[in-house]
Enzyme design. Structure first.
Site, PDB file in Angstrom:
ATOM      1  N   LEU A   1       4.079   0.050 -19.270  1.00  0.00           N
ATOM      2  CA  LEU A   1       4.372  -0.865 -18.164  1.00  0.00           C
ATOM      3  C   LEU A   1       3.089  -1.479 -17.576  1.00  0.00           C
ATOM      4  O   LEU A   1       2.094  -0.785 -17.376  1.00  0.00           O
ATOM      5  CB  LEU A   1       5.103  -0.109 -17.053  1.00  0.00           C
ATOM      6  CG  LEU A   1       5.393  -0.912 -15.784  1.00  0.00           C
ATOM      7  CD1 LEU A   1       6.842  -1.355 -15.770  1.00  0.00           C
ATOM      8  CD2 LEU A   1       5.086  -0.129 -14.540  1.00  0.00           C
TER       9      LEU A   1
ATOM     10  N   HIS B   1       3.026   1.539   6.258  1.00  0.00           N
ATOM     11  CA  HIS B   1       2.309   1.086   5.058  1.00  0.00           C
ATOM     12  C   HIS B   1       2.026   2.274   4.137  1.00  0.00           C
ATOM     13  O   HIS B   1       2.157   2.178   2.916  1.00  0.00           O
ATOM     14  CB  HIS B   1       0.986   0.417   5.436  1.00  0.00           C
ATOM     15  CG  HIS B   1       1.169  -0.836   6.244  1.00  0.00           C
ATOM     16  ND1 HIS B   1       2.121  -1.778   5.933  1.00  0.00           N
ATOM     17  CD2 HIS B   1       0.523  -1.310   7.344  1.00  0.00           C
ATOM     18  CE1 HIS B   1       2.063  -2.780   6.797  1.00  0.00           C
ATOM     19  NE2 HIS B   1       1.108  -2.515   7.671  1.00  0.00           N
TER      20      HIS B   1
ATOM     21  N   ASP C   1       8.882  -5.582   1.890  1.00  0.00           N
ATOM     22  CA  ASP C   1       8.869  -5.875   3.320  1.00  0.00           C
ATOM     23  C   ASP C   1       9.489  -4.737   4.139  1.00  0.00           C
ATOM     24  O   ASP C   1      10.324  -3.999   3.614  1.00  0.00           O
ATOM     25  CB  ASP C   1       9.660  -7.172   3.536  1.00  0.00           C
ATOM     26  CG  ASP C   1       9.089  -8.024   4.646  1.00  0.00           C
ATOM     27  OD1 ASP C   1       8.201  -7.532   5.381  1.00  0.00           O
ATOM     28  OD2 ASP C   1       9.539  -9.168   4.792  1.00  0.00           O
TER      29      ASP C   1
HETATM   30  C1  V0D Z   1       1.195  -1.740   2.102  1.00  0.00           C
HETATM   31  C2  V0D Z   1       3.888  -1.600   0.793  1.00  0.00           C
HETATM   32  C3  V0D Z   1      -0.421   0.149  -3.064  1.00  0.00           C
HETATM   33  C4  V0D Z   1       3.262  -2.914   1.115  1.00  0.00           C
HETATM   34  C5  V0D Z   1       3.109  -0.785  -0.196  1.00  0.00           C
HETATM   35  C6  V0D Z   1      -4.374  -3.799  -0.029  1.00  0.00           C
HETATM   36  C7  V0D Z   1       2.082  -2.940   2.061  1.00  0.00           C
HETATM   37  C8  V0D Z   1       1.905  -0.158   0.421  1.00  0.00           C
HETATM   38  C9  V0D Z   1      -1.519  -0.692  -3.138  1.00  0.00           C
HETATM   39  C10 V0D Z   1      -2.429  -0.857  -4.253  1.00  0.00           C
HETATM   40  C11 V0D Z   1      -0.182  -1.491   0.027  1.00  0.00           C
HETATM   41  C12 V0D Z   1      -3.052  -2.063  -4.471  1.00  0.00           C
HETATM   42  C13 V0D Z   1      -3.903  -2.228  -5.571  1.00  0.00           C
HETATM   43  C14 V0D Z   1      -4.087  -1.201  -6.430  1.00  0.00           C
HETATM   44  C15 V0D Z   1      -3.482   0.025  -6.244  1.00  0.00           C
HETATM   45  C16 V0D Z   1      -2.654   0.190  -5.159  1.00  0.00           C
HETATM   46  C17 V0D Z   1      -1.529  -1.376  -1.921  1.00  0.00           C
HETATM   47  C18 V0D Z   1      -2.122  -2.854  -0.264  1.00  0.00           C
HETATM   48  C19 V0D Z   1      -1.051  -2.450   0.493  1.00  0.00           C
HETATM   49  C20 V0D Z   1      -2.991  -3.925   0.274  1.00  0.00           C
HETATM   50  F1  V0D Z   1      -4.896  -1.353  -7.502  1.00  0.00           F
HETATM   51  N1  V0D Z   1       0.200  -0.008  -1.910  1.00  0.00           N
HETATM   52  N2  V0D Z   1      -0.453  -0.933  -1.204  1.00  0.00           N
HETATM   53  N3  V0D Z   1      -2.364  -2.321  -1.481  1.00  0.00           N
HETATM   54  N4  V0D Z   1       0.894  -1.111   0.822  1.00  0.00           N
END
Ligand code: V0D
Length: 258
Positions: free
Chosen positions: A149, A55, A38
C-alpha cells in the site's frame, strides 16, 4: 411472525465483520481511497479536552485505517493531514501538528515497513519545519522499495495552488520547447500535478458531516465516488471504512457496468 422477525434481525446478511471483509475482497476494491479526516477538534471539545488531544487521537486512527486498507487490497490511501489553510490556526496548535509526523513514524514506521507500506507525501515542502520534513523524508526513503500500500500524506497541500503551479510549469516547458500546445491534454497535464505517479482516487471519504471538497484534489476527484459521514475522525473505526467500501461497491454494481 414476531419470532420470524427476531430470527431475521438476529441474522442480518454480513453482520459479522470478518464476513463483510471477505465479501469486500471478492469484489472490486477501490484502488485509491482519499480521506479528509475532519472533526478532531470537535471530538476534543465534546470531551472538554484541548483540540490537540483530538489531533493526537486522530493520528492513531490513521494507523488503524492504513492497516485495514492494506488488508482489503487498497493500493493507495491518501490522507489530508494538513492544508495550506491550516497555517491560520493558533501557533501552538500548528506546532503540535508539526510534531505528529515524527511521533506517528517513531511509533508506527517499523510496523509499516513490516507490512510493506510505502510512505509518500504531497504538498509544499518549503514551508514545513525542518524537523517535520526530515522525519517524513526519512520515512519516504526507508520505504521507497516497498511494494504494498502507498500511504500518501497530503501535508501543506492545496489543490488550486497545485493546479496553478502545474500551469506555470507547463508555460515554462512550452517556452523551452519541451511541450507544445498540441501535446497538452488531460493525461499530459496530470503529469505536472503532485499526483503524477498516482491513479486518481476512486473513493473520497470525508468525516464529521462537512459536505465540501475544501481545496482537496480538485482535478483528481473529477470522477470519484464521494462518501460522507457524520462520524468524527477520532471515532472513525474499521466498521466505518468497511461501510464506505461496501457503499462504493454497491454503487459500482448499480451504475458501473454501462
Ligand atoms: C492531525 C487527523 C499523521 C488529521 C490525523 C502535520 C489532523 C492526525 C500524520 C503524518 C496529523 C504525516 C506525515 C507523515 C506521517 C504521519 C499527521 C499532520 C496531522 C500534520 F509522514 N497524522 N497527522 N500529520 N493529524
Amino acid at each position: 411472525m414476531l419470532d420470524k422477525m427476531k430470527l431475521w434481525k438476529s441474522q442480518p446478511i454480513s453482520s459479522n465483520f470478518q464476513e463483510r471483509v471477505m465479501r469486500i475482497k471478492k469484489q472490486e476494491v477501490p484502488s485509491h481511497v482519499a480521506i479528509i479526516m475532519d472533526g478532531n477538534g470537535r471530538w476534543a471539545k465534546k470531551r472538554a479536552l484541548p483540540r490537540v488531544a483530538g489531533h493526537h487521537e486522530g493520528m492513531k486512527v490513521v494507523r488503524k485505517i492504513t492497516k485495514l486498507a492494506n488488508e482489503l487490497g487498497v493500493k493507495t490511501l491518501t490522507v489530508y493531514a494538513f492544508s495550506t489553510e491550516n497555517w491560520k490556526r493558533p501557533k501552538m496548535e500548528v506546532d503540535f501538528l508539526m510534531k505528529l509526523p515524527e511521533e506517528f513514524l517513531g511509533t508506527f514506521l517499523p510496523e509499516l515497513v513490516k507490512e510493506n507500506v510505502q510512505v509518500k507525501m504531497m504538498g509544499y515542502r518549503e514551508k514545513l519545519p525542518a524537523h517535520t520534513l526530515r522525519a517524513v523524508e526519512s520515512a519516504i526513503n526507508e520505504t521507497k522499495n516497498n511494494t504494498g500500500l502507498i500511504l500518501n500524506f497530503a501535508l501543506n497541500y492545496g489543490s488550486r495552488a497545485e493546479i496553478l503551479e502545474a500551469v506555470k510549469h507547463v508555460l515554462n516547458d512550452s517556452n523551452n520547447g519541451i511541450i507544445s500546445e498540441k501535446d497538452l491534454n488531460e493525461e499530459t497535464f496530470s503529469s505536472y500535478l503532485m499526483t503524477s505517479e498516482l491513479a486518481d482516487p476512486d473513493l473520497l471519504i470525508r468525516t464529521s458531516g462537512e459536505i465540501r471538497l475544501s481545496n482537496f484534489m480538485l482535478w483528481q476527484l473529477a470522477y470519484s465516488e464521494f462518501w460522507f459521514t457524520d462520524v468524527l475522525w477520532p471515532d472513525f473505526g474499521e466498521e466505518h471504512f468497511v461501510e464506505a467500501i461496501e457503499v462504493y461497491q454497491n454503487r459500482q454494481r448499480r451504475f458501473g457496468g454501462v
